[in-house]
Design an enzyme around this catalytic site. Structure first.
Site, mmCIF file in Angstrom:
data_model
loop_
_atom_site.group_PDB
_atom_site.id
_atom_site.type_symbol
_atom_site.label_atom_id
_atom_site.label_comp_id
_atom_site.label_asym_id
_atom_site.label_seq_id
_atom_site.Cartn_x
_atom_site.Cartn_y
_atom_site.Cartn_z
ATOM 1 C CB SER A 1 -2.238 3.032 -3.754
ATOM 2 O OG SER A 1 -2.810 4.224 -3.268
ATOM 3 C CB ALA A 2 -7.675 3.204 -2.346
ATOM 4 C CE LYS B 1 -5.893 -0.796 -0.650
ATOM 5 N NZ LYS B 1 -4.684 -0.113 -0.202
ATOM 6 C CB THR C 1 0.438 10.418 1.825
ATOM 7 O OG1 THR C 1 0.579 9.015 1.701
ATOM 8 C CG2 THR C 1 1.455 11.117 0.960
ATOM 9 C CD GLU D 1 -3.489 -1.712 3.064
ATOM 10 O OE1 GLU D 1 -3.549 -0.880 3.988
ATOM 11 O OE2 GLU D 1 -3.847 -1.458 1.914
ATOM 12 C CG ASP D 2 -1.670 2.574 6.465
ATOM 13 O OD1 ASP D 2 -2.043 2.170 5.345
ATOM 14 O OD2 ASP D 2 -1.952 3.707 6.901
ATOM 15 C CE LYS E 1 -4.398 6.134 9.066
ATOM 16 N NZ LYS E 1 -3.474 5.672 10.121
ATOM 17 C CG ASP F 1 -1.677 1.212 1.434
ATOM 18 O OD1 ASP F 1 -2.331 1.646 0.466
ATOM 19 O OD2 ASP F 1 -1.651 1.790 2.542
ATOM 20 C CG LEU F 2 1.709 5.700 -1.841
ATOM 21 C CD1 LEU F 2 3.207 5.490 -1.996
ATOM 22 C CD2 LEU F 2 1.150 6.502 -3.006
ATOM 23 C CG ASP F 3 -1.919 7.372 0.482
ATOM 24 O OD1 ASP F 3 -0.959 8.058 0.106
ATOM 25 O OD2 ASP F 3 -2.993 7.306 -0.138
#
Ligand code: BG6
Ligand code: MG
Length: 217
Positions: A113-114, A144, A16, A168-169, A44, A8-10
Site C-alpha cells: 500500500s502507498a 505507483k 477507505t 489492485e483497484d 488512487k 493493495d489496501l485502500d
C-alpha cells in the site's frame, strides 16, 4: 508457480478510498473549488503529497512547500478521524473467505500500500497478524505506477514477481504490478483496469483456482 498474493489496501480490502476522497474533497472545498469522483480515480494509489499536487493543479493554485505540508497534514487529520472508527465488519465482502482459502492452500499474504496509514487500518480491521509482510507508504518512497512497493514485498518474501499475484483497484496500481513483472488482478471496473490479466468486481464467491485459470489464460 504462484506462491503469494500481494494486496493493495485502500479500495481492495476495505473501502477507505471513499474516506480519502471525502477528506481531499473537504480540503479542496475549503480552498474554494471542487472535484468529482471520476477525477478522484487519478488519486488512487498515489502518495499523499503527489495527490495534493494533483488536486492543487485542478484548482489552479500554486502553494509554497511549507503551506503544502500543512494542507496535507490537515487532510490526514480528517482522514485519520474517519478511519479511527473502522471495525473488522468494514472488510469488503468475500475478502475474509478468500484470505482464509489462500492460507489453507499455503499461499503467502503480503500487503502493498502507498498509505502511511496502512498499518493503523490493518490493526483496526484485525488483519495485521494474518499478513506475513506489510509494505506501506513509509517503506515505499515512490508512488505507483512505480512497482517499488510490490517489489519490496516480493523481496521480503524471497520471491520473484512472477511468483506473485497483485490485487489492485487503481489504474496506477495495475500499471505498477505489470511494470514490475507481477500478475495483476484488477478489482473494480474493466473500463479502468482493463490492462490487468483479469478484472473482478469484488471478492465475493471468488476461488483461487479461478484466479489461476484466468491469469494463466
Ligand atoms: C493509497 C490511496 O493507498 O494511499 C491514495 O489509494 C492515498 O488515495 C495513498 O493518497 C497515501 O495515503 P496516506 O494514508 O499515506 O495519506
Ligand atoms: Mg487502492
Amino acid at each position: 508457480m504462484i506462491q503469494a498474493c500481494i494486496f493493495d489496501l485502500d479500495g481492495v480490502i476495505v473501502d477507505t478510498a471513499k474516506y480519502h476522497f471525502q477528506a481531499w474533497r473537504r480540503l479542496a472545498n475549503e480552498l474554494g473549488f471542487d472535484f468529482s469522483e471520476a477525477d478522484n480515480e487519478q488519486l488512487k494509489g498515489v502518495s499523499r503529497m503527489e495527490s495534493l499536487d494533483i488536486i492543487l493543479s485542478w484548482g489552479g493554485l500554486a502553494v509554497p512547500e511549507v503551506q503544502k505540508r500543512k494542507l496535507a497534514e490537515r487532510k490526514n487529520e480528517w482522514y485519520k478521524e474517519l478511519i479511527s472508527h473502522m471495525q473488522p465488519d468494514e472488510i469488503l465482502p468475500g475478502v475474509p473467505a478468500f484470505l482464509q482459502e489462500l492460507q489453507q492452500l499455503g499461499i503467502r499474504l503480503a500487503l502493498g500500500s502507498a498509505s502511511k496509514n496502512a498499518g493503523a487500518v490493518m490493526q483496526c480491521i484485525g488483519l495485521a497478524q494474518q499478513f506475513e509482510v506489510i509494505v506501506d507508504g513509509h517503506l515505499a518512497t515512490r508512488s505507483k505506477p512505480d512497482p517499488q512497493v510490490f517489489l519490496i514485498a516480493a523481496e521480503a518474501m524471497g520471491l520473484l514477481p512472477g511468483q506473485c499475484i497483485v490485487f489492485e483497484d487503481a489504474e496506477s496500481g495495475v500499471e505498477a504490478a505489470l511494470r514490475g513483472g507481477f500478475y495483476a488482478v484488477g478489482v473494480g471496473s474493466p473500463a479502468v483496469l482493463g490492462k490487468a490479466h483479469w478484472v473482478i468486481p469484488g471478492f465475493e464467491g471468488l476461488h483461487f483456482q479461478e484466479v489461476l485459470r484466468h491469469i494463466q489464460a
